[in-house]
Design a protein around this motif. Structure first.
Motif, PDB file in Angstrom:
ATOM      1  N   UNK A   1    -121.982  33.651 -13.561  1.00  0.00           N
ATOM      2  CA  UNK A   1    -121.412  33.481 -12.271  1.00  0.00           C
ATOM      3  C   UNK A   1    -122.340  33.177 -11.354  1.00  0.00           C
ATOM      4  N   UNK A   2    -121.890  32.445  -9.915  1.00  0.00           N
ATOM      5  CA  UNK A   2    -122.649  31.530  -9.210  1.00  0.00           C
ATOM      6  C   UNK A   2    -121.928  31.807  -7.751  1.00  0.00           C
ATOM      7  N   UNK A   3    -121.945  31.921  -6.560  1.00  0.00           N
ATOM      8  CA  UNK A   3    -121.026  32.079  -5.274  1.00  0.00           C
ATOM      9  C   UNK A   3    -121.629  31.433  -4.690  1.00  0.00           C
TER      10      UNK A   3
ATOM     11  N   UNK B   1    -125.629  33.109  -4.255  1.00  0.00           N
ATOM     12  CA  UNK B   1    -126.014  34.882  -5.457  1.00  0.00           C
ATOM     13  C   UNK B   1    -125.634  34.515  -7.063  1.00  0.00           C
ATOM     14  N   UNK B   2    -126.218  34.624  -8.101  1.00  0.00           N
ATOM     15  CA  UNK B   2    -126.074  33.811  -9.099  1.00  0.00           C
ATOM     16  C   UNK B   2    -125.723  35.734  -9.527  1.00  0.00           C
ATOM     17  N   UNK B   3    -125.001  35.880 -10.520  1.00  0.00           N
ATOM     18  CA  UNK B   3    -125.536  36.780 -11.120  1.00  0.00           C
ATOM     19  C   UNK B   3    -124.507  36.485 -12.572  1.00  0.00           C
ATOM     20  N   UNK B   4    -124.487  38.408 -13.506  1.00  0.00           N
ATOM     21  CA  UNK B   4    -124.342  37.863 -15.124  1.00  0.00           C
ATOM     22  C   UNK B   4    -124.029  39.073 -15.233  1.00  0.00           C
ATOM     23  N   UNK B   5    -122.064  39.119 -15.556  1.00  0.00           N
ATOM     24  CA  UNK B   5    -121.632  40.212 -15.974  1.00  0.00           C
ATOM     25  C   UNK B   5    -122.621  40.837 -17.233  1.00  0.00           C
TER      26      UNK B   5
ATOM     27  N   UNK C   1    -127.884  41.023 -14.772  1.00  0.00           N
ATOM     28  CA  UNK C   1    -128.729  40.410 -13.450  1.00  0.00           C
ATOM     29  C   UNK C   1    -127.948  40.679 -12.066  1.00  0.00           C
ATOM     30  N   UNK C   2    -128.880  40.580 -10.724  1.00  0.00           N
ATOM     31  CA  UNK C   2    -127.282  40.526 -10.032  1.00  0.00           C
ATOM     32  C   UNK C   2    -128.539  39.542  -8.704  1.00  0.00           C
ATOM     33  N   UNK C   3    -128.846  38.134  -8.559  1.00  0.00           N
ATOM     34  CA  UNK C   3    -130.181  38.079  -7.402  1.00  0.00           C
ATOM     35  C   UNK C   3    -129.118  37.016  -6.049  1.00  0.00           C
TER      36      UNK C   3
END
Ligand SMILES: *[C@@H]1O[C@H](CO)[C@@H](O)[C@H](O)[C@H]1NC(C)=O
Ligand SMILES: *[C@@H]1O[C@H](CO)[C@@H](O)[C@H](O)[C@H]1NC(C)=O
Ligand SMILES: *[C@@H]1O[C@H](CO)[C@@H](O)[C@H](O)[C@H]1NC(C)=O
Ligand SMILES: *[C@@H]1O[C@H](CO)[C@@H](O)[C@H](O)[C@H]1NC(C)=O
Ligand SMILES: *[C@@H]1O[C@H](CO)[C@@H](O)[C@H](O)[C@H]1NC(C)=O
Ligand SMILES: *[C@@H]1O[C@H](CO)[C@@H](O)[C@H](O)[C@H]1NC(C)=O
Ligand SMILES: *[C@@H]1O[C@H](CO)[C@@H](O)[C@H](O)[C@H]1NC(C)=O
Length: 788
Positions: free
Chosen positions: A388-390, A400-404, A408-410
């Motif tokens: 996902x990107x927010x 933000x970029x994160x992967x469930x 990772x959550x950056x």
């Protein structure tokens, strides 16, 4: 890689630096139109000068020997644009060799690099070992040669795209027989010249390169169209192929007559996807269509999910202008939608998809028409899968970029900026130009702090469209099942009516402590560690804080902290850097109004003209962004890198589905059933040579210690690579395939000082003639000639 110790390879290469450019010492150029002093040895004429010229020769030789190990030196007799009249050079060299040897203080001879190398080696001297490269290079305080890493981005993109296409076409040629790819060989070879793909040729010369490429590509395209029909014919024959395939080289601007054509009557659109990779490849196909009511079926007859995405206006406008510019065609209505679906194609094989009007049961399997989401909350979250990107609803900026799945959550931002090109100033007349990047100050101008956001959603892909300025458009795509974001930028025409040249970058800023360090690839192979303002083997003074830290990126770049790796991959060579910790910046386009005085003698101001109206060139390209846990980025970079270089080759036809199936093989792999290369190996060449021999190159994709699972010995079973074809004879050769490996002689060089050579690199053992299993160590490339 963080945590990765540098391992120095014992394979060293003998190299040499010259005191003066790649020219002879001053006074020994014999270019006829230049100011030169010939050797005058005719006593009947005035100005005989043999003695003087011999003395000059001897002192120039001694001066060079004085800064050279051993008493063998090499003079490179010539330079750029020389030998307009070779007679002048050879007559004078003949005389010099004659009189210098008669004098006897030094010995002169016509030589070659290999004779020179043998002489150096025979001296049993020890040599200093250099471990990094020479990038970035500068020839004066404000003259870093880092602009050409990006110069002429569409030409760079064209060369890259056609190189990948040529690789795929040669495979198809190998599979079908015939010879239709040679017309791209010369143009692609010529494009590798150091002033061709580099973007440092004059405009008319670059146009000539492009024309050669376009002519070659259209020949190969015709050959591939016929070959695809042969390849997929169930009769296994090439006589009067039943099907007419076509391809679309301008899918990037949504121009594809065969998919835009109305699907009517009994016929459907047949899409044959050829996969040149040694692995099964699952990827999303996007083609422009005009119909909302379509279904997609795979080769086994089952329905495939599809999604329709409206073609944006920026693309429609590009299409109109550039189809006219390239093909001279006035296009009527632009296509309305992109039809998107996921295709899965076996290794070195193909699969077929059918696009048709729905009948009966199919009518509820029509493509999902993407919805346009209006931001309701503070942030917009996108991504149909685990990645996902927010984006901030207020500013439109990525946050933000994160992967469930990976956890990772950056926090990360992205923006476009431009450096004003320096025109040369009182202190130094050096201007930014085709070669040189000299920004006007080290703080680039932000294109916009707030961008309108348009979010398009669907089951296969979410897209975020952002118009950063009237001349910068970006689409971020998050596909289901992909580990990365695919970002397509459209930059241009870069405005220069304010008299300022502009060098446009995108910058990713992540919340990461990266200790001045980033990694860029070397020719798509090893990733080299780059440390800002620092070199391991000399005391570096950087006189341009930005330009002096730019590096060429061919494949990609990454930064790491103790926790994550942030990686990007590119679809063409670009210049890139990390000017501050946590940042990655890539230069995608440059338009400059001055020449930089290195030989082009033109400003790098690319324009496109239609109906005598010219405007700045628009460059559209794609980069890919991945965030991974520390130590896990390499697998994505290496495998996705191959997928970027070798996408599906798509052939289109209009046929009746059931009759098509009756005379076609709809899906096949040229490899043995269920065989595939391991993830750490790629086929980098498979080509039929003129005598029917097959040339095969296999490359290990990982470097030592890059990845615990994949930086290990890989094994390829040659017998399983070619399906029904059996290997009758084989030999392993050197990389250029003109010497047997058994006959190869490697010179061993002595190295100065106590060099810690590190563990010996792992390399594959000789191939066993029974099992024909090829082993490859990290970064190893092995070359074979096969008779099948
Ligand atoms: C050789 O190099 C030394 C040290 O740099 C210098 O002093 C000398 O003049 C040089 N000799 C010649 C012949 O160039
Ligand atoms: C090269 O030099 C080394 C070290 O001086 C010496 O041991 C060796 O015998 C020499 N080899 C030859 C071929 O002269
Ligand atoms: C394209 O522009 C037209 C007119 O400005 C607008 O109505 C339409 O929504 C735009 N289409 C897209 C896909 O942005
Ligand atoms: C930061 O980089 C410097 C120079 O490469 C290196 O000496 C130092 O060990 C690094 N520090 C950390 C915490 O990685
Ligand atoms: C689209 O692709 C063609 C062929 O590769 C290339 O020449 C052109 O520059 C691309 N268009 C844009 C706008 O980048
Ligand atoms: C290939 O794999 C499929 C499914 O795993 C299996 O049914 C088939 O027998 C295999 N074919 C061969 C030739 O091994
Ligand atoms: C392969 O061997 C031939 C013959 O010695 C040589 O000319 C060629 O340069 C070699 N190729 C490579 C890549 O080393």
């Amino acid at each position: 890689m963080a945590g990765l110790k540098n391992i120095w390879f014992i394979f060293s290469i003998f190299t040499n630096a010259f005191p003066v450019h790649y020219s002879p010492p001053d006074g020994f150029s014999f270019e006829v139109l230049n100011d030169m002093t010939p050797v005058q040895d005719d006593p009947l004429l005035f100005d005989t000068n043999v003695e003087q010229r011999v003395n000059d020769f001897v002192s120039a030789a001694i001066a060079q020997a004085n800064v050279t190990r051993t008493n063998h030196i090499m003079w490179t007799m010539g330079d750029d644009f020389n030998y307009q009249y070779a007679e002048s050079w050879f007559r004078n060299m003949d005389r010099l060799i004659h009189y210098v040897n008669k004098d006897g203080r030094v010995h002169a001879l016509y030589s070659t690099p290999s004779i020179y190398t043998d002489a150096k080696h025979a001296s049993n001297e020890s040599w200093p070992l250099k471990r990094d490269d020479y990038f970035p290079y500068a020839d004066s305080t404000n003259a870093y040669w880092t602009g050409y890493f990006t110069s002429r981005p569409t030409f760079k993109g064209y060369v890259r795209m056609l190189s990948g296409y040529y690789l795929a076409a040669r495979q198809i040629e190998f599979l079908v027989g015939g010879s239709f790819t040679s017309s791209l060989e010369d143009p692609l070879g010529i494009a590798q010249h150091h002033d061709a793909v580099s973007g440092t040729a004059k405009q008319h010369t670059t146009d000539d390169y492009s024309k050669r490429l376009a002519l070659g590509a259209s020949q190969v395209e015709k050959g591939v169209n016929t070959a695809l029909a042969c390849l997929t014919s169930s009769k296994g024959t090439c006589m009067s192929p039943a099907v007419k395939f076509s391809q679309c080289q301008l899918l990037n601007i949504s121009y594809c007559p065969s998919t835009e054509e109305q699907i009517s009557g009994g016929k459907g659109l047949v899409i044959t996807a050829y996969n040149p990779l040694g692995w099964e490849h699952s990827d999303f196909i996007r083609v422009p269509v005009n119909d909302l009511h379509l279904v997609v079926k795979s080769s086994d007859g089952s329905f495939v999910d599809s999604q329709l995405v409206e073609v944006d206006n920026v693309t429609s406008n590009l299409r109109k202008l550039y189809v006219k510019a390239y093909l001279g065609i006035n296009t009527d209505k632009p296509p309305k939608y992109w039809l998107v679906f996921q295709a899965s194609v076996p290794p070195m094989g193909w699969n077929t998809y059918f696009v048709s009007k729905p009948k009966g049961a199919g009518s509820n399997r029509m493509g999902y028409v993407s919805t346009i989401a209006s931001p309701s909350k503070d942030t917009v979250e996108v991504g149909p899968g685990s990645l996902k990107m927010t984006f901030s609803s207020a500013s439109g900026q990525l946050t933000r970029m994160f992967n469930s799945i990976t956890g990772v959550d950056l926090p990360i931002q992205q923006s476009f900026l431009w450096y004003g090109s320096n025109n040369g100033d009182g202190a130094d007349s050096q201007a930014s130009g085709a070669y040189i990047f000299r920004p006007d100050g080290s703080t680039p101008t932000v294109v916009s702090r707030s961008v309108p956001l348009k979010v398009i959603r669907g089951p296969l892909v979410d897209e975020v469209h952002q118009q950063f300025s009237p001349w910068i458009y970006q689409v971020t795509r998050l596909y289901k099942d992909k580990e990365h974001a695919e970002v397509e930028y459209t930059i241009g025409p870069i405005p220069v009516n304010d008299g300022i040249g502009k060098e446009v970058i995108t910058r990713l800023t992540a919340n990461m402590v990266t200790n001045h360090t980033f990694y860029t690839d070397s020719n798509g192979r090893d990733f080299l560690k780059r440390v800002r303002d620092y070199r391991e083997d000399w005391d570096l003074q950087v006189t341009q804080p930005v330009a002096g830290n730019y590096y060429p990126v061919n494949l990609g770049m990454y930064v790491t902290d103790g926790k994550y790796e942030l990686s990007v991959l590119v679809d063409r060579a670009v210049g890139a850097s990390s000017i501050q910790d946590g940042q990655i910046e890539m230069m995608f386009h440059r338009r400059i109004l001055h020449d930089d005085g290195r030989g082009v003698e033109e400003p790098l101001d690319e324009t496109v003209c239609v109906d005598r109206k010219c405007d700045g060139l628009v460059a559209r390209g794609t980069y890919y962004v991945n965030v991974n846990k520390l130590g896990h980025g390499a697998h994505w970079r290496r495998t996705q890198g191959q997928k970027v270089y070798s996408p599906f080759l798509l052939g289109f036809a209009h046929e009746d589905e059931s009759s098509w199936k009756s005379y076609s093989v709809v899906k096949a792999s040229m490899m043995n059933a269920n065989y595939s290369l391991p993830d750490n190996v790629a086929i980098i060449t498979l080509q039929s040579l003129d005598d029917g021999t097959a040339l095969l190159r296999l490359a290990h994709l990982f470097q030592a210690a890059e990845d615990p699972q994949y930086s290990v010995m890989a094994k390829v079973e040659l017998k399983k690579l070619f399906g029904k074809k059996t290997i009758k004879e084989w030999t392993e050769t050197n990389l250029s395939a003109n010497q047997k490996k058994a006959a190869m002689r490697k010179l061993k060089w002595r190295v100065v000082g106590d060099t810690e050579s590190g563990p010996a690199p792992i390399t594959g053992s000789p191939v066993d003639s029974q099992s024909l299993v090829v082993e490859l160590g990290p970064m190893e490339i092995r070359t074979f000639l096969l008779k099948l």
